[in-house]
Design a protein around this motif. Sequence first.
Motif: not given
Length: 522
Positions: A48-63, A102-110, A131-133
Amino acid sequence: MKSSLRRRLLTVVFIGTTASFSAVNAAEWQVTLPASNTSQPDGRLLLLVKPDDGKQPAMLSTNGTSPGGVSVAAQEVTALAPGASISIDASTAYKTAFTDLPPGKYLAMALLDRDHSYNFEQSGPGDLHSPVQSVSLPLTTDAVFTLSQEVAAPALWEFPGSSEQDQLRREAVRPRLQEFSLKSEQLSTFRQQDTSLQAWVLLPKDYAPDTDRTWPVIYMTGTFSATHKANLDLASLLDMFDVSNEPSMIWVFLDFQTPYGPTLFVDSDAIGPWGSALVEEFIPALEQRYRMDARPNGRFLIGHSSGGWTSAWLQTHFPAVFGGSWSTAPDPLDFTAFLKTDLYSASANVYTDAAGVSKGVARRGGVILTTIEDTAHYEDVLGPQGGVFQAMDWAFSPRDAAGNTRPLFDLSTGAVDPAVAAYWREHFDLSVYLTRNWATLQPALDGKLHFYVGTADDHYLEDSVYKLRDTLNGLGANAEFEFHEGKTHNNLYVLDKDPVGLMRRFSKAMYAIARPDAEAGR
């Protein structure tokens, strides 16, 4: 459909768009299993990959309510070895290939979905995840994700993040709420493995097991996403009732969920006799255990969304068992109005209309939030089972020679398979069933069917209710239909700012049937 009742019956719809494909970067997306993990896990591997919104959740999930939220790449994994690594093809990610983000910062998790239940309930006990990284796109070095964490089974009565008011409400009903489970011989024989039915039983405050008195019973079928734990939460809503002015009744919150989706308590050649098991095994066992009114006029049905469909189905197929059904915003009851598609029309297509315009599956304020095509494709990448349309196939469709359920429509084009649609019509279209059998059913059903829906339902479900109304009117049936102007899928139960106002109204109507003398004396 998935739905909410004061955010307890919450619509969950997966959203996506057509996958894009481009050349894979030299840098890779890799997922590894720690060498210390010797379980050799199987499952659906999701990245899972999503734009980095400045928050660091314990897990990512689909929305499901954010069309641009999360891109997902996936593949099946068998017997993943300790220390093994897997490279994920980023070009196949959905809804946007990682290589096209698009180029930029993202959060990702397997995440490794070990029981293929992600489509239905997202991450669950036993799933492995990294971990989310943070990652920067485009990748210049390999992005490596280690499945070092395991999802723990949450305590049944724990709801992290709940308000103090919600926690107090659950605790208030806890002494009166009991779990009930029964192995079904019919289902166990059909499935060739032990299969049980279960429910929560909420006893009234004046319940007394050592008396001759009996209590009328309300059987509630939740929504598409109503798990056993969600039903516990739903039961706590009844603490909002003013018990000094409410009928004293037993509530039974029936579970109909599996990793494949809800059984809908249908009797099906594909999935087994769930309705018969409920009526012939489970309800008699409940009535032996509790002081229940075991008459038809002592048993009632309520359901919302998928549960609304189920309550109508049970009432019409077991009319001598139940004293009435109150079905709110039911899933399509008449398949000539299946989410803006007549499934029986020539060249029927669930994705687009005759002009090629995409059909929505969720709307808000008249604006389409996601289309049927988006939802079907996103469900497909998340896993082979448990999504909205996958679950309908599982409950309604015939099986092919290999034993797999045949899909209603082609995933690539949206074209409806006329043979499958004909099977659905023959077995599960309520308008067809009632028309064919009304002469026999009328004495047992007149006055027992009640339907309620908003005219602005999020999933266009008012259309099939209109169709069923016209069918029953044509048959001269005595049935109640209410179309609440401007109401949606999720606020239908709110009456005069009372979040459970419609439910309160239903329970009083049921009690008047079960105890007419008591009501007359009020």
